[in-house]
Enzyme design. Structure first.
Site, PDB file in Angstrom:
ATOM      1  N   ASP A 355       0.840  -1.203   0.000  1.00 57.83           N
ATOM      2  CA  ASP A 355       0.000   0.000   0.000  1.00 57.83           C
ATOM      3  C   ASP A 355       0.872   1.249   0.000  1.00 57.83           C
ATOM      4  O   ASP A 355       2.061   1.204  -0.352  1.00 57.83           O
ATOM      5  CB  ASP A 355      -0.968  -0.072   1.206  1.00 57.83           C
ATOM      6  CG  ASP A 355      -2.289   0.627   0.952  1.00 57.83           C
ATOM      7  OD1 ASP A 355      -2.309   1.878   1.042  1.00 57.83           O
ATOM      8  OD2 ASP A 355      -3.283  -0.045   0.635  1.00 57.83           O
ATOM      9  N   ASP A 356       0.311   2.334   0.396  1.00 60.39           N
ATOM     10  CA  ASP A 356       0.931   3.664   0.355  1.00 60.39           C
ATOM     11  C   ASP A 356       2.337   3.683   0.983  1.00 60.39           C
ATOM     12  O   ASP A 356       2.537   3.151   2.066  1.00 60.39           O
ATOM     13  CB  ASP A 356      -0.002   4.609   1.147  1.00 60.39           C
ATOM     14  CG  ASP A 356       0.302   6.048   0.888  1.00 60.39           C
ATOM     15  OD1 ASP A 356       1.329   6.341   0.270  1.00 60.39           O
ATOM     16  OD2 ASP A 356      -0.511   6.896   1.319  1.00 60.39           O
ATOM     17  N   TRP A 467      -6.101   1.601  -6.964  1.00 53.87           N
ATOM     18  CA  TRP A 467      -6.096   2.995  -7.460  1.00 53.87           C
ATOM     19  C   TRP A 467      -6.855   3.835  -6.441  1.00 53.87           C
ATOM     20  O   TRP A 467      -8.076   3.777  -6.383  1.00 53.87           O
ATOM     21  CB  TRP A 467      -6.755   3.037  -8.831  1.00 53.87           C
ATOM     22  CG  TRP A 467      -6.852   4.397  -9.457  1.00 53.87           C
ATOM     23  CD1 TRP A 467      -7.451   5.498  -8.937  1.00 53.87           C
ATOM     24  CD2 TRP A 467      -6.363   4.784 -10.748  1.00 53.87           C
ATOM     25  NE1 TRP A 467      -7.363   6.557  -9.802  1.00 53.87           N
ATOM     26  CE2 TRP A 467      -6.699   6.145 -10.932  1.00 53.87           C
ATOM     27  CE3 TRP A 467      -5.677   4.132 -11.768  1.00 53.87           C
ATOM     28  CZ2 TRP A 467      -6.383   6.842 -12.083  1.00 53.87           C
ATOM     29  CZ3 TRP A 467      -5.364   4.837 -12.923  1.00 53.87           C
ATOM     30  CH2 TRP A 467      -5.704   6.183 -13.081  1.00 53.87           C
ATOM     31  N   ASP A 468      -6.095   4.604  -5.672  1.00 51.23           N
ATOM     32  CA  ASP A 468      -6.694   5.364  -4.574  1.00 51.23           C
ATOM     33  C   ASP A 468      -6.936   6.812  -4.997  1.00 51.23           C
ATOM     34  O   ASP A 468      -6.362   7.301  -5.981  1.00 51.23           O
ATOM     35  CB  ASP A 468      -5.724   5.318  -3.379  1.00 51.23           C
ATOM     36  CG  ASP A 468      -6.398   5.514  -2.038  1.00 51.23           C
ATOM     37  OD1 ASP A 468      -7.566   5.942  -2.012  1.00 51.23           O
ATOM     38  OD2 ASP A 468      -5.744   5.256  -1.013  1.00 51.23           O
ATOM     39  N   MET A 469      -7.786   7.514  -4.269  1.00 48.58           N
ATOM     40  CA  MET A 469      -8.034   8.942  -4.507  1.00 48.58           C
ATOM     41  C   MET A 469      -8.462   9.527  -3.164  1.00 48.58           C
ATOM     42  O   MET A 469      -9.563   9.266  -2.703  1.00 48.58           O
ATOM     43  CB  MET A 469      -9.159   9.096  -5.524  1.00 48.58           C
ATOM     44  CG  MET A 469      -9.435  10.514  -5.936  1.00 48.58           C
ATOM     45  SD  MET A 469     -11.169  10.923  -5.835  1.00 48.58           S
ATOM     46  CE  MET A 469     -11.238  12.359  -6.874  1.00 48.58           C
ATOM     47  N   ASN A 470      -7.553  10.280  -2.540  1.00 51.28           N
ATOM     48  CA  ASN A 470      -7.808  10.664  -1.154  1.00 51.28           C
ATOM     49  C   ASN A 470      -8.241  12.099  -0.935  1.00 51.28           C
ATOM     50  O   ASN A 470      -8.228  12.588   0.191  1.00 51.28           O
ATOM     51  CB  ASN A 470      -6.575  10.350  -0.302  1.00 51.28           C
ATOM     52  CG  ASN A 470      -6.470   8.867  -0.052  1.00 51.28           C
ATOM     53  OD1 ASN A 470      -7.398   8.256   0.466  1.00 51.28           O
ATOM     54  ND2 ASN A 470      -5.364   8.273  -0.451  1.00 51.28           N
ATOM     55  N   CYS A 516     -10.493   2.788  -5.326  1.00 60.67           N
ATOM     56  CA  CYS A 516     -10.629   3.128  -3.910  1.00 60.67           C
ATOM     57  C   CYS A 516     -10.616   4.649  -3.836  1.00 60.67           C
ATOM     58  O   CYS A 516      -9.966   5.299  -4.651  1.00 60.67           O
ATOM     59  CB  CYS A 516      -9.434   2.537  -3.164  1.00 60.67           C
ATOM     60  SG  CYS A 516      -9.129   3.195  -1.522  1.00 60.67           S
ATOM     61  N   ASP A 538     -12.830   2.268   4.622  1.00 54.95           N
ATOM     62  CA  ASP A 538     -11.638   2.042   5.442  1.00 54.95           C
ATOM     63  C   ASP A 538     -12.016   1.390   6.763  1.00 54.95           C
ATOM     64  O   ASP A 538     -11.148   0.956   7.515  1.00 54.95           O
ATOM     65  CB  ASP A 538     -10.931   3.378   5.727  1.00 54.95           C
ATOM     66  CG  ASP A 538     -10.147   3.856   4.513  1.00 54.95           C
ATOM     67  OD1 ASP A 538      -9.946   3.043   3.586  1.00 54.95           O
ATOM     68  OD2 ASP A 538      -9.754   5.040   4.486  1.00 54.95           O
TER      69      ASP A 538
HETATM   70  C1  DGJ Z   1      -7.028   5.452   1.832  1.00 56.33           C
HETATM   71  C2  DGJ Z   1      -7.417   4.039   1.537  1.00 56.33           C
HETATM   72  O1  DGJ Z   1      -8.784   3.873   1.671  1.00 56.33           O
HETATM   73  C3  DGJ Z   1      -6.637   3.120   2.473  1.00 56.33           C
HETATM   74  O2  DGJ Z   1      -7.033   1.790   2.275  1.00 56.33           O
HETATM   75  C4  DGJ Z   1      -5.169   3.293   2.242  1.00 56.33           C
HETATM   76  O3  DGJ Z   1      -4.820   2.838   0.966  1.00 56.33           O
HETATM   77  C5  DGJ Z   1      -4.775   4.757   2.415  1.00 56.33           C
HETATM   78  N1  DGJ Z   1      -5.597   5.619   1.635  1.00 56.33           N
HETATM   79  C6  DGJ Z   1      -3.340   4.955   2.048  1.00 56.33           C
HETATM   80  O4  DGJ Z   1      -2.987   6.270   2.024  1.00 56.33           O
END
Ligand code: DGJ
Length: 723
Positions: A355-356, A467-470, A516, A538
């Site tokens: 992961d990250d 593929w995340d997007m925060n 994600c 999460d």
């Molecule tokens: C948000 C994701 O939902 C998590 O599972 C994880 O990948 C974090 N980002 C990592 O920054």
């Protein structure tokens, strides 16, 4: 499936159990007549009732303003006499235009046409109706496209808009669909929630003032879903679900007579689009459905439809994953990852997802390196290839986390390309999680991202990416687009995500992309076209997670729900729960683990092997079977129950979840669903008739344990030894 009756001027779009009917009014307009249980060959024009005027000062129903305000338009336009929510708005260089769409013709195609650059449903046995309209004043040509599939009780529609004005036009709204429904008491169904509390079904009394569900974030968001449902108190549930991953507007409003208009589309607040002469704009598709069987009917229709006609990767071999996020967060190096991977290999896990934090300078917090998609020397000294080979030697494949749409100020990428960041001229863009958003309208940015992700996939022979997007879009100014196109960035961002994912899938056809967005902030049918599974929250605390699954599974097949077993106490809620309970709730989707398995006692490690074996045995049913919500959360406050049944109805299982023990309580009676009446089923060594399990139910024994979960398996047997 689709026919036009020349005499009545009615279009009939029939699915196995439903009909959708429209009629031509005054040879100029298309009005909606009927949607519901299947009706064939009837003249339904009497349903129009356009002679009934609604606005007292005008007693002439043929006056245009009153006429438009009553017309159940298939694609209403703004600025004219229709004062309800519109689908289409347009402006030219001389100011506002009130378009008026005149019906010009129709065609029926044997297939469904491809939609450029957008997610889309597919299937061979389909028919498509194309209705054409022209507005000679504005120069707009509009096509309304409706597809029905032989095997599905849904209708898919979208709009295609072309500029034939000779000059530039600006679309100010271009929604996907409108549905008119007759008056009657009922409730709307939308979805709400927040981070760690996603996909909560929300029922509201429908009435004047309407119901709105919307997002202006650039993604549906944790509390959004591009969906609107309406259920009459007397039965019958109608809905629309859009294949789109950006801002959306879903609205149901009631007119003076109490009739309803439901619309769904890209949110006009964050949308405008310049159309040059000859250019075409395609709206995203929406899936429309009607079912007389309420939410259970909706769930079965959508699950079957999405599995067969939307999720391209549905048949891909899905791995059981281990993800290091909650085990290590940013604090890992190669040896730490390998220590987890060694255990994972022994326990039968297929894929290790790093992961990250594996890239750039090896970030230890969310403050840097996004955009630099090369392995950190500190964390992976031998690079991705060497690390991946070590995993392969253990029999495990590599999965990699990316957050492609973002960039950190502290990154090589930002230093090299400060002009690739979305911002408003003269302002420093707001940070969120210490990051900025890349300008996906810029083709160079899309190329860079595609190439760098593809390089990492190749180096690590990765078979899966997350593929995340925060963060959501803000200050969405594109340095690449000219001033007159600035309103396009919200939609272009979504198109950019689709394009990159499409290109990656072309390069790596077996790749699994798990979408994600800080959990489930971009869980929508659009993403499912690229990504067969989506991280749904999460929050892996089983008490919350089972509720989140319940809301998600109302619309989405269980196979799409990325679902992991994490630690206890849970990092988000602090709640202590048993390993068994966590594993059972985790199994209800695309399964994996997200905890430090090196720290588990050997009994728990043994449990993992057993859980994985059980999951692999149940997986065909989880993926392909029918899902039923037997007892939803909130029905009694104490327990919930869900059932999964094979399509052949010869085996299945129930997940029973008890929140809190009832003092002085007793076993719970559960009536199962979908079983064959005349078949016998074995549960725990006893034989029951299908009839009895359906009508009289099964008794789940009383257990004195909070947060307790159990899987009750059943299998059809011959009819001897009936209990
Ligand atoms: C948000 C994701 O939902 C998590 O599972 C994880 O990948 C974090 N980002 C990592 O920054």
């Amino acid at each position: 499936m689709i026919n036009y009756d020349e005499e009545t001027k009615i279009f009939h779009l029939n699915t196995p159990h439903t009909s959708y009917c429209m009629t031509v009014v005054d040879d100029s307009y298309i009005a909606h007549l009927y949607y519901g249980e299947r009706i064939t060959r009837s003249n339904l024009n009497y349903l129009l009732r356009l002679h009934e005027y609604v606005f007292p000062p005008s007693e002439r129903p043929d006056e245009k303003a009153g006429f438009f305000d009553r017309l159940p338009a298939e694609y209403p336009v703004e600025g004219g006499g229709d004062f309800r929510e519109a689908c289409l708005g347009v402006r030219n260089d001389r100011g506002l235009i009130s378009p008026e769409l005149f019906f010009t013709g129709w065609k029926i195609h044997k297939k469904k046409k491809k939609l450029p650059g957008l997610p889309q449903t597919f299937g061979e046995n389909a028919q498509t109706l194309e209705l054409s309209f022209r507005d000679s004043v504005s120069g707009l040509v509009v096509y309304l496209i409706y597809t029905v599939f032989e095997d599905a009780d849904v209708l898919v529609r979208n709009a295609v808009i072309r500029n034939e004005s000779g000059n530039a036009l600006y679309l100010t709204r271009a929604l996907t669909a409108c549905l008119s429904l007759p008056a009657g008491k009922g409730k709307t169904l939308t979805f709400g929630g927040a981070w760690a509390r996603e996909h909560l079904p929300v029922w509201r009394e429908a009435g004047y003032g309407g119901t709105v569900s919307e997002s202006r974030r650039g993604a549906p968001g944790h509390g959004g879903q591009p969906f609107m449902g309406f259920c009459y108190d007397q039965g019958g549930l109608f809905g629309m679900h859009m294949l789109y991953s950006g801002s959306y507007l879903a609205k149901l409003e009631q007119d003076s007579f109490g009739d309803y208009r439901m619309v769904l589309g890209i949110h006009p607040d964050t949308f405008s689009w310049k159309l040059e002469e000859g250019e075409v704009f395609h709206t995203p598709e929406a899936v429309l459905f009607y079912t007389p069987d309420g939410t259970a009917g909706m769930t079965h229709i959508l699950h079957d439809f999405y599995r067969a006609h939307l999720i391209r990767g549905f048949g891909k071999q899905r791995p059981v994953l281990i993800n290091n996020w909650e085990a290590t967060y940013f604090d890992f190096d190669e040896e730490r990852l390998l220590s987890i991977a060694r255990e994972a290999a022994e326990l039968g896990i297929d894929t290790f997802v790093v992961d990250d934090g594996w890239f750039g300078r090896g970030r230890m917090e969310p403050s840097g390196d996004l955009g630099d998609w090369i392995p950190s020397k500190k964390k992976m000294p031998g690079g991705l290839k060497a690390f991946s080979l070590k995993l392969r030697a253990l029999g495990i494949r590599l999965g990699l986390w990316f957050e492609p749409e973002m960039v950190s100020e502290e990154s090589e990428l930002f230093r090299a390309h400060p002009d690739w960041v979305l911002h408003q001229e003269g302002r420093i863009p707001a940070k969120c999680r210490d990051q900025w958003i890349l300008d996906l309208a810029n083709p160079q940015v899309r190329d860079y991202l595609t190439d760098s992700i593809a390089f990492a996939i190749r180096e690590g022979a990765a078979t899966y990416i997350k593929w995340d997007m925060n963060r959501m879009l803000s200050e969405a100014g594109s340095p690449f687009l000219p001033p007159c196109r600035q309103g396009e960035i919200w939609h272009r961002h979504v198109l950019g995500v689709y394009e990159i994912q499409e290109r990656l899938l072309e390069m790596f056809p077996d790749l699994i992309i798990e979408n994600c967005a800080s959990g489930g902030a971009r869980f929508d049918p659009g993403m499912l076209y690229y990504s067969p599974q989506i991280w749904c929250s999460d929050n892996m605390d089983p008490v919350d997670r089972i509720r989140i699954h319940e809301g998600t599974a109302m619309l989405y097949p269980l196979s799409t729900i990325g679902s992991h077993v994490s630690k206890s106490p849970n990092d988000i809620t602090g709640r202590v729960t048993s390993f068994k309970t966590r594993s059972i709730t985790g199994m209800f989707g695309s399964f994996g683990y997200e905890l430090d398995i090196t720290r588990l006692a050997s009994a728990e490690k043994h449990d993992i092997s057993r859980q994985i074996n059980l999951y692999r045995r149940l997986r065909p049913m989880i993926f392909e079977g029918d899902y039923y919500c037997l007892v939803p959360i909130g029905e009694n406050g104490r327990y919930q129950a869900y059932e999964v049944l094979s399509k052949e109805r010869d085996e299945g299982f129930v997940v029973f979840f008890q929140n809190l023990v009832e003092p002085n309580g007793r076993g719970v009676r559960l009536c199962l669903k979908g079983l064959a009446n005349d078949c016998d089923y074995e549960i725990g060594g006893r034989i029951y008739s299908g009839d009895a399990l359906l009508k009289a139910g099964y008794i789940v024994p009383y257990v004195k344990q909070d947060f307790y979960a159990e899987i009750i398996e059943f299998k059809a047997v011959s009819s001897k030894n009936r209990f």
